[in-house]
Scaffold this motif. Structure first.
Motif, PDB file in Angstrom:
ATOM      1  N   ASN A  34       0.824  -1.207   0.000  1.00 29.65           N
ATOM      2  CA  ASN A  34       0.000   0.000   0.000  1.00 29.65           C
ATOM      3  C   ASN A  34       0.864   1.265   0.000  1.00 29.65           C
ATOM      4  O   ASN A  34       1.868   1.334   0.697  1.00 29.65           O
ATOM      5  CB  ASN A  34      -0.896  -0.010   1.245  1.00 29.65           C
ATOM      6  CG  ASN A  34      -1.946   1.058   1.192  1.00 29.65           C
ATOM      7  OD1 ASN A  34      -2.886   0.960   0.438  1.00 29.65           O
ATOM      8  ND2 ASN A  34      -1.772   2.067   2.006  1.00 29.65           N
ATOM      9  N   TYR A  35       0.454   2.254  -0.793  1.00 27.31           N
ATOM     10  CA  TYR A  35       1.137   3.546  -0.830  1.00 27.31           C
ATOM     11  C   TYR A  35       0.200   4.619  -0.302  1.00 27.31           C
ATOM     12  O   TYR A  35      -1.013   4.571  -0.542  1.00 27.31           O
ATOM     13  CB  TYR A  35       1.557   3.901  -2.262  1.00 27.31           C
ATOM     14  CG  TYR A  35       2.624   3.005  -2.830  1.00 27.31           C
ATOM     15  CD1 TYR A  35       3.976   3.357  -2.744  1.00 27.31           C
ATOM     16  CD2 TYR A  35       2.288   1.814  -3.467  1.00 27.31           C
ATOM     17  CE1 TYR A  35       4.961   2.540  -3.277  1.00 27.31           C
ATOM     18  CE2 TYR A  35       3.268   0.987  -3.994  1.00 27.31           C
ATOM     19  CZ  TYR A  35       4.600   1.348  -3.894  1.00 27.31           C
ATOM     20  OH  TYR A  35       5.574   0.540  -4.415  1.00 27.31           O
ATOM     21  N   ASP A  58       2.316  10.630 -10.505  1.00 21.46           N
ATOM     22  CA  ASP A  58       3.452  11.450 -10.075  1.00 21.46           C
ATOM     23  C   ASP A  58       3.891  11.079  -8.662  1.00 21.46           C
ATOM     24  O   ASP A  58       5.100  11.025  -8.364  1.00 21.46           O
ATOM     25  CB  ASP A  58       3.085  12.935 -10.129  1.00 21.46           C
ATOM     26  CG  ASP A  58       3.016  13.470 -11.547  1.00 21.46           C
ATOM     27  OD1 ASP A  58       3.574  12.823 -12.450  1.00 21.46           O
ATOM     28  OD2 ASP A  58       2.403  14.544 -11.748  1.00 21.46           O
ATOM     29  N   SER A  59       2.919  10.813  -7.783  1.00 23.28           N
ATOM     30  CA  SER A  59       3.247  10.438  -6.405  1.00 23.28           C
ATOM     31  C   SER A  59       3.950   9.093  -6.359  1.00 23.28           C
ATOM     32  O   SER A  59       4.914   8.904  -5.602  1.00 23.28           O
ATOM     33  CB  SER A  59       1.970  10.387  -5.551  1.00 23.28           C
ATOM     34  OG  SER A  59       1.378  11.656  -5.456  1.00 23.28           O
ATOM     35  N   THR A  94      -9.705   7.766   1.236  1.00 25.59           N
ATOM     36  CA  THR A  94     -10.291   6.669   0.481  1.00 25.59           C
ATOM     37  C   THR A  94      -9.203   5.782  -0.097  1.00 25.59           C
ATOM     38  O   THR A  94      -8.010   6.134  -0.050  1.00 25.59           O
ATOM     39  CB  THR A  94     -11.178   7.217  -0.657  1.00 25.59           C
ATOM     40  OG1 THR A  94     -11.906   6.153  -1.261  1.00 25.59           O
ATOM     41  CG2 THR A  94     -10.339   7.918  -1.721  1.00 25.59           C
ATOM     42  N   ASN A  95      -9.599   4.644  -0.638  1.00 26.46           N
ATOM     43  CA  ASN A  95      -8.671   3.718  -1.294  1.00 26.46           C
ATOM     44  C   ASN A  95      -8.836   3.806  -2.801  1.00 26.46           C
ATOM     45  O   ASN A  95      -9.953   3.953  -3.310  1.00 26.46           O
ATOM     46  CB  ASN A  95      -8.923   2.282  -0.840  1.00 26.46           C
ATOM     47  CG  ASN A  95      -8.571   2.067   0.618  1.00 26.46           C
ATOM     48  OD1 ASN A  95      -7.566   2.584   1.112  1.00 26.46           O
ATOM     49  ND2 ASN A  95      -9.398   1.317   1.331  1.00 26.46           N
ATOM     50  N   ILE A  96      -7.716   3.732  -3.484  1.00 25.39           N
ATOM     51  CA  ILE A  96      -7.719   3.764  -4.940  1.00 25.39           C
ATOM     52  C   ILE A  96      -6.947   2.559  -5.447  1.00 25.39           C
ATOM     53  O   ILE A  96      -5.840   2.272  -4.969  1.00 25.39           O
ATOM     54  CB  ILE A  96      -7.062   5.047  -5.483  1.00 25.39           C
ATOM     55  CG1 ILE A  96      -7.792   6.288  -4.983  1.00 25.39           C
ATOM     56  CG2 ILE A  96      -7.016   5.036  -7.004  1.00 25.39           C
ATOM     57  CD1 ILE A  96      -7.128   7.590  -5.390  1.00 25.39           C
ATOM     58  N   LEU A  97      -7.534   1.843  -6.399  1.00 26.95           N
ATOM     59  CA  LEU A  97      -6.836   0.735  -7.048  1.00 26.95           C
ATOM     60  C   LEU A  97      -6.376   1.205  -8.422  1.00 26.95           C
ATOM     61  O   LEU A  97      -7.182   1.674  -9.228  1.00 26.95           O
ATOM     62  CB  LEU A  97      -7.749  -0.471  -7.193  1.00 26.95           C
ATOM     63  CG  LEU A  97      -7.101  -1.728  -7.805  1.00 26.95           C
ATOM     64  CD1 LEU A  97      -5.949  -2.229  -6.938  1.00 26.95           C
ATOM     65  CD2 LEU A  97      -8.138  -2.810  -8.010  1.00 26.95           C
ATOM     66  N   ILE A 116      -3.682   2.133  -3.329  1.00 23.39           N
ATOM     67  CA  ILE A 116      -3.332   3.462  -2.838  1.00 23.39           C
ATOM     68  C   ILE A 116      -4.250   3.848  -1.681  1.00 23.39           C
ATOM     69  O   ILE A 116      -5.466   3.683  -1.756  1.00 23.39           O
ATOM     70  CB  ILE A 116      -3.491   4.513  -3.950  1.00 23.39           C
ATOM     71  CG1 ILE A 116      -2.570   4.220  -5.135  1.00 23.39           C
ATOM     72  CG2 ILE A 116      -3.235   5.921  -3.421  1.00 23.39           C
ATOM     73  CD1 ILE A 116      -1.124   4.456  -4.860  1.00 23.39           C
ATOM     74  N   SER A 117      -3.662   4.353  -0.613  1.00 28.90           N
ATOM     75  CA  SER A 117      -4.438   5.025   0.425  1.00 28.90           C
ATOM     76  C   SER A 117      -4.310   6.527   0.158  1.00 28.90           C
ATOM     77  O   SER A 117      -3.227   7.092   0.311  1.00 28.90           O
ATOM     78  CB  SER A 117      -3.908   4.685   1.824  1.00 28.90           C
ATOM     79  OG  SER A 117      -4.189   3.342   2.142  1.00 28.90           O
TER      80      SER A 117
END
Length: 333
Positions: A34-35, A58-59, A94-97, A116-117
């Motif tokens: 997880n990032y 970019d992150s 939120t979470n992103i896939l 992604i968190s």
């Protein structure tokens, strides 16, 4: 109550980040480590999907050397997340896939499925717009003056009415030059100011119905100077503000009193004198109601020997041009 004309765009109530994943690498059942990323989205942004994707990628590049933007197919890469409300300032965790698709011509592959968190802030840092119908006006001493007449519209990207305040006004009893300051403020505290320059003069005439700047005026000037060039004559320069104000008065007067004399019986050149316009050549005036376009009015002037002679006068350097309704007026000096 003053009503401002507000231009609004259609509100985007919610926007879903569920993208078409056809042709992309599908998410693994056990995504990679997880990032944690921080994302900032302007309120009511018109292209949230691409902006969010840009910030996420970019992150990841900054957090992990395995990610190289040059190896990633941006268009085919997709993200999946819960719907996001971008219509108000807010904070969301939120979470992103992220399903990353590599370009076909790269040897080093980027990990395909990333969890992604995300800490997402919807922000409003943009000042509201405040537009005036004119940047400067001239009014007569002791005349009525309502600065709100010159507010064309106000708009804020929050799609809520900004608050518009009048900071200072004009003392119409005293000649002089004033600056009326308007301020617009939105609900996030962003502020914008706009200035209306006002000249109070005993010679002024209200000329809201008169046009003495803009594309039509410049087009007429171009037509006249092109004809002068064809006749071997030097071009005429458009008059300064005082000259344009003066010819604006004459256009308004002639629109209701068609004569080269002013309504009080005086010579038309006294309009120039009223505004302090100096001239070395005797001013020459042309008028026309004829024609429904700039070209038609120019052609009428050029088709009249007397009017043509004025526009083609040798030794003159300046021309003032204005119109009121269908009445056009030009003074060469």
């Amino acid at each position: 109550m003053i009503q401002l004309k507000i231009f609004l765009i259609v509100s985007i109530l919610t926007i879903s980040m569920l993208f078409n994943t056809t042709g992309t690498v599908q998410a693994n059942e056990n995504p990679m480590v997880n990032y944690n990323v921080d994302i900032v989205i302007p309120i009511n942004h018109l292209d949230v999907p691409n902006l969010l994707k840009e910030q996420v990628l970019d992150s990841l590049v900054d957090l992990d050397a395995n990610f190289k933007l040059e190896n990633i197919d941006f268009e085919k890469t997709s993200i999946i997340m819960e719907p996001l409300d971008i219509t108000k300032v807010s904070h969301t965790d939120t979470n992103i896939l992220v399903n990353i698709v590599n370009k076909t011509d790269v040897a080093t592959l980027t990990p395909s499925s990333i969890n992604i968190s995300a800490s997402i802030d919807i922000v409003d840092t943009t000042p509201p717009e405040l537009v005036l119908s004119s940047s400067q006006v001239t009014i007569k001493v002791d005349s009525e003056f309502d600065p709100w007449e010159y507010v064309e519209y106000a708009y804020d990207n929050s799609q809520e009415y900004p608050t518009v305040a009048l900071i200072n006004n004009v003392d119409t009893s005293k000649e002089g030059e004033y600056e009326v300051l308007f301020a617009a403020c939105d609900s996030s505290g962003n502020r914008n100011t706009t200035t209306l320059k006002v000249k109070v003069s005993k010679f002024a005439v209200r000329t809201q119905s008169v046009v003495y700047n803009g594309d039509d005026i410049l087009y007429m000037l171009d037509l006249i100077n092109a004809a002068r060039a064809d006749n071997g004559l030097a071009p005429l320069a458009l008059a300064d503000e005082a000259g344009q104000n003066a010819v604006g008065v004459r256009a308004m007067e002639a629109a209701s009193y068609l004569s080269h004399k002013r309504p009080d019986g005086s010579h038309y050149k006294t309009a120039l004198n009223d505004f302090g316009v100096s001239y070395s050549n005797s001013p020459l005036e042309v008028l026309t109601y004829s024609g429904n376009s700039v070209e038609a009015k120019f052609n009428w002037w050029m088709g009249s020997p007397n009017h043509r002679a004025i526009l083609m006068a040798n030794g003159y350097s300046t021309i003032a041009i204005a119109y009121s309704g269908r009445m056009w007026c030009a003074i060469v000096y």
